[in-house]
Design a protein around this motif. Structure first.
Motif, mmCIF file in Angstrom:
data_model
loop_
_atom_site.group_PDB
_atom_site.id
_atom_site.type_symbol
_atom_site.label_atom_id
_atom_site.label_comp_id
_atom_site.label_asym_id
_atom_site.label_seq_id
_atom_site.Cartn_x
_atom_site.Cartn_y
_atom_site.Cartn_z
ATOM 1 N N THR A 1 -22.385 23.151 -2.315
ATOM 2 C CA THR A 1 -21.727 22.900 -1.238
ATOM 3 C C THR A 1 -22.647 22.762 -0.130
ATOM 4 O O THR A 1 -23.650 23.569 0.049
ATOM 5 C CB THR A 1 -20.446 23.923 -0.901
ATOM 6 N N VAL A 2 -22.375 21.962 0.988
ATOM 7 C CA VAL A 2 -23.040 21.829 2.085
ATOM 8 C C VAL A 2 -22.199 21.865 3.390
ATOM 9 O O VAL A 2 -20.975 21.506 3.168
ATOM 10 C CB VAL A 2 -24.181 20.633 2.041
ATOM 11 N N PHE A 3 -22.760 22.367 4.494
ATOM 12 C CA PHE A 3 -21.924 22.358 5.698
ATOM 13 C C PHE A 3 -22.501 22.170 7.151
ATOM 14 O O PHE A 3 -23.843 22.390 6.795
ATOM 15 C CB PHE A 3 -21.076 23.416 5.719
ATOM 16 N N VAL A 4 -22.006 21.622 7.952
ATOM 17 C CA VAL A 4 -22.623 21.354 9.229
ATOM 18 C C VAL A 4 -21.570 22.109 10.295
ATOM 19 O O VAL A 4 -20.346 21.659 10.405
ATOM 20 C CB VAL A 4 -23.093 20.269 9.687
ATOM 21 N N GLU A 5 -22.050 22.945 10.839
ATOM 22 C CA GLU A 5 -20.936 23.679 11.780
ATOM 23 C C GLU A 5 -21.105 23.285 13.376
ATOM 24 O O GLU A 5 -21.843 22.574 13.634
ATOM 25 C CB GLU A 5 -21.162 25.405 11.939
ATOM 26 N N SER A 6 -20.125 23.518 14.222
ATOM 27 C CA SER A 6 -20.234 23.124 15.641
ATOM 28 C C SER A 6 -20.428 21.496 15.866
ATOM 29 O O SER A 6 -21.316 21.226 16.849
ATOM 30 C CB SER A 6 -21.104 24.175 16.360
ATOM 31 N N VAL A 7 -19.774 20.781 14.939
ATOM 32 C CA VAL A 7 -19.846 19.379 15.137
ATOM 33 C C VAL A 7 -18.890 18.935 16.173
ATOM 34 O O VAL A 7 -17.808 18.986 16.060
ATOM 35 C CB VAL A 7 -19.786 18.632 13.855
ATOM 36 N N SER B 1 -19.825 13.426 15.054
ATOM 37 C CA SER B 1 -19.135 13.749 13.799
ATOM 38 C C SER B 1 -19.552 12.629 12.755
ATOM 39 O O SER B 1 -19.798 12.674 11.486
ATOM 40 C CB SER B 1 -17.808 13.981 14.043
ATOM 41 N N GLU B 2 -19.560 11.350 13.445
ATOM 42 C CA GLU B 2 -19.626 10.125 12.424
ATOM 43 C C GLU B 2 -20.948 10.047 11.716
ATOM 44 O O GLU B 2 -21.531 9.843 10.806
ATOM 45 C CB GLU B 2 -19.490 8.730 13.165
ATOM 46 N N ARG B 3 -22.009 10.512 12.614
ATOM 47 C CA ARG B 3 -23.627 10.570 12.188
ATOM 48 C C ARG B 3 -23.751 11.616 11.188
ATOM 49 O O ARG B 3 -24.216 11.602 9.968
ATOM 50 C CB ARG B 3 -24.323 11.091 13.541
ATOM 51 N N VAL B 4 -23.106 12.962 11.221
ATOM 52 C CA VAL B 4 -23.140 13.970 10.358
ATOM 53 C C VAL B 4 -22.366 13.560 9.069
ATOM 54 O O VAL B 4 -23.144 13.634 8.004
ATOM 55 C CB VAL B 4 -22.397 15.250 10.860
ATOM 56 N N LYS C 1 -23.736 18.292 -11.307
ATOM 57 C CA LYS C 1 -23.368 19.122 -10.113
ATOM 58 C C LYS C 1 -22.407 18.074 -9.232
ATOM 59 O O LYS C 1 -22.722 17.104 -8.811
ATOM 60 C CB LYS C 1 -24.504 19.518 -9.436
ATOM 61 N N THR C 2 -21.494 18.610 -8.670
ATOM 62 C CA THR C 2 -20.485 17.889 -7.701
ATOM 63 C C THR C 2 -21.039 18.446 -6.291
ATOM 64 O O THR C 2 -20.929 19.667 -6.192
ATOM 65 C CB THR C 2 -19.090 17.937 -7.845
ATOM 66 N N LYS C 3 -21.335 17.473 -5.686
ATOM 67 C CA LYS C 3 -21.798 18.053 -4.102
ATOM 68 C C LYS C 3 -20.762 17.843 -3.249
ATOM 69 O O LYS C 3 -20.061 16.845 -3.144
ATOM 70 C CB LYS C 3 -22.886 17.089 -3.837
ATOM 71 N N VAL C 4 -20.197 18.971 -2.652
ATOM 72 C CA VAL C 4 -19.065 18.846 -1.698
ATOM 73 C C VAL C 4 -19.557 19.217 -0.319
ATOM 74 O O VAL C 4 -20.279 20.257 0.003
ATOM 75 C CB VAL C 4 -17.884 20.096 -2.170
ATOM 76 N N GLY C 5 -19.455 18.455 0.645
ATOM 77 C CA GLY C 5 -19.686 18.568 2.164
ATOM 78 C C GLY C 5 -18.585 18.934 2.809
ATOM 79 O O GLY C 5 -17.346 18.611 2.757
ATOM 80 N N PHE C 6 -18.831 19.836 3.907
ATOM 81 C CA PHE C 6 -17.921 20.083 4.744
ATOM 82 C C PHE C 6 -18.421 20.058 6.397
ATOM 83 O O PHE C 6 -19.390 20.470 6.620
ATOM 84 C CB PHE C 6 -17.498 21.865 4.705
ATOM 85 N N VAL C 7 -17.725 19.566 7.048
ATOM 86 C CA VAL C 7 -17.755 19.093 8.614
ATOM 87 C C VAL C 7 -16.897 20.104 9.332
ATOM 88 O O VAL C 7 -15.743 19.782 9.314
ATOM 89 C CB VAL C 7 -17.698 17.624 8.944
ATOM 90 N N PHE C 8 -17.576 21.082 10.071
ATOM 91 C CA PHE C 8 -16.823 21.974 10.759
ATOM 92 C C PHE C 8 -16.771 21.825 12.559
ATOM 93 O O PHE C 8 -18.019 21.675 13.035
ATOM 94 C CB PHE C 8 -17.377 23.303 10.547
ATOM 95 N N VAL C 9 -15.681 21.880 13.242
ATOM 96 C CA VAL C 9 -15.590 21.735 14.476
ATOM 97 C C VAL C 9 -16.171 23.071 15.207
ATOM 98 O O VAL C 9 -16.636 22.800 16.465
ATOM 99 C CB VAL C 9 -14.205 21.678 14.859
ATOM 100 N N GLY C 10 -16.214 24.119 14.721
ATOM 101 C CA GLY C 10 -16.621 25.171 15.153
ATOM 102 C C GLY C 10 -17.770 25.986 14.610
ATOM 103 O O GLY C 10 -18.111 25.547 13.335
ATOM 104 N N PRO C 11 -18.161 27.133 14.905
ATOM 105 C CA PRO C 11 -19.502 27.923 14.185
ATOM 106 C C PRO C 11 -18.333 28.867 13.058
ATOM 107 O O PRO C 11 -17.326 29.145 13.217
ATOM 108 C CB PRO C 11 -19.802 28.952 15.099
ATOM 109 N N VAL C 12 -18.988 29.004 11.996
ATOM 110 C CA VAL C 12 -18.508 29.625 10.743
ATOM 111 C C VAL C 12 -18.075 31.079 11.035
ATOM 112 O O VAL C 12 -17.262 31.580 10.455
ATOM 113 C CB VAL C 12 -19.174 29.602 9.379
ATOM 114 N N GLY C 13 -18.427 31.695 12.189
ATOM 115 C CA GLY C 13 -18.160 32.947 12.525
ATOM 116 C C GLY C 13 -17.229 33.002 13.681
ATOM 117 O O GLY C 13 -17.049 34.015 14.416
#
Length: 357
Positions: free
Chosen positions: A62-68, A74-77, A25-37
């Motif tokens: 896939t994994v994501f963290v929103e509102s970062v 962001s560096e921590r995330v 499995k390839t694990k792909v992360g996304f760091v988002f500046v706002g909420p997904v909605g």
């Protein structure tokens, strides 16, 4: 004893199989500046993430963290994503640039993709879209539809991407309406519905009957709808729920093909550090349906402009153009090079006010 050995061997085999499956499995992360909605920027990036899942199924996680927040958090995330085994991490806001470079240096085997920035490394690519092409179309429609000749623009942060957009919209509004004035309010946020609504209301109070935005929520659309006869455009996503009026068209960011391609490159071992900057022609910038609130002739002109931008027969920054202070920017027929556009830190002639420092 034989049964114990048999069970142990079976468990070992199952464990190895599970481990191999996990490794596949390839694990792909996304760091988002706002909420997904948010209905805009992050909403579209998350659609890209979901497209990756749909394309590759069980081959990816896939994994994501929103509102970062941009900056240390962001560096921590990003660090935690890398520690948790991400193979590829998309960091989707300009302010993540330095944190991305910093974390990438600590995890050389992880691939990073930074949106809208310009710093790269062996394991860091950059990507963005030529949003200014869409702004040109919006400017054309805005210049034709304004009755007050005052167009409002909600800026997020005074970075080159936003300044390019303001300039492009203004150039094309002025081409069709020499009396147009731009009023610009800086919200200093990507996503804050209250601030965005306030900015829209201020612009409308100042006489703007068209409001453009480079922020991510639908709050300006709602404010315009409440005010009445004010034209708006969707930002980053279609925001079609406010159509056919006040939202008469939109800029749509389509990240899915890029996210799929870059994930596949990691999976098949062909990923290399690159810089991608695509526009309408490549499909990374879409133009939402132009509603019937726009006069037929204006719609046809806008679609013709879209076609010329898409096939490269026209460039949104074509001279003659001067800088705000009257010094030459582009001679007759000359077009701006990507380096100048990427670092744009000046207004074109005719825009009033200073760029905040």
């Amino acid at each position: 004893m034989k049964l114990t050995k048999l069970l142990t061997s079976a468990a070992l085999v199952m464990g190895l199989a599970t481990s191999a499956y996990a490794e596949d499995k390839t694990k792909v992360g996304f760091v988002f500046v706002g909420p997904v909605g948010d209905g805009g920027w992050t909403y579209e990036h998350n659609k890209g993430r979901l497209a990756v899942e749909e394309e590759f199924g069980e081959k990816v996680e896939t994994v994501f963290v929103e509102s970062v927040a941009e900056g240390p958090d962001s560096e921590r995330v990003m660090t935690q994503m890398a520690l948790d085994g991400a193979d590829l991490i998309f960091t989707t806001s300009f302010g993540y640039m330095d944190p991305t470079i910093s974390v990438a240096a600590k995890f050389p085997n992880v691939k990073f993709e930074h949106a809208t920035g310009y710093k790269r490394a062996d394991n860091v690519s950059t990507y963005s879209a030529r949003f200014y092409e869409g702004r040109a179309i919006q400017g054309h429609i805005a210049g034709k539809m304004t009755k007050s000749n005052i167009i409002g623009y909600i800026g997020s942060y005074p970075i080159p991407e936003v300044i390019r957009g303001i300039n492009s919209a203004f150039i094309h509004a002025r081409k069709v309406n020499p009396d147009v004035q731009f009023k610009i309010v800086w919200a200093y946020t990507w996503f804050d519905p209250a601030k965005e609504a306030d900015a829209a209301k201020v612009l409308i109070e100042q006489g703007a009957d068209v409001v453009l935005q480079h922020t991510d929520s639908t709050a300006p659309q709602a404010a315009a709808q409440e005010a009445g006869n004010v034209v708006t455009f969707g930002q980053a996503s279609d925001m079609a729920q406010y159509g056919p009026f006040p939202r008469v068209s939109s800029i749509i960011d389509d990240w899915a093909p890029y996210y799929i391609a870059r994930t596949k490159a990691v999976m098949d071992g062909t990923w290399t550090s690159t810089d991608t900057w695509d526009g309408i022609g490549a499909g990374m910038v879409g133009i939402g349906e132009i509603s019937d609130a726009v006069p037929t002739d204006v719609k046809e002109e806008a679609l013709a402009l879209k076609a010329s931008l898409a096939d490269g027969s026209y460039h949104a920054f074509t001279g003659p153009l001067n800088k705000q202070d009257g010094t030459p920017f582009l001679a007759e027929g000359e077009t701006a090079d990507d380096g100048t556009l990427a670092g744009m830190n000046f207004y074109v002639e005719g825009i009033e006010g200073d760029i905040p420092q």
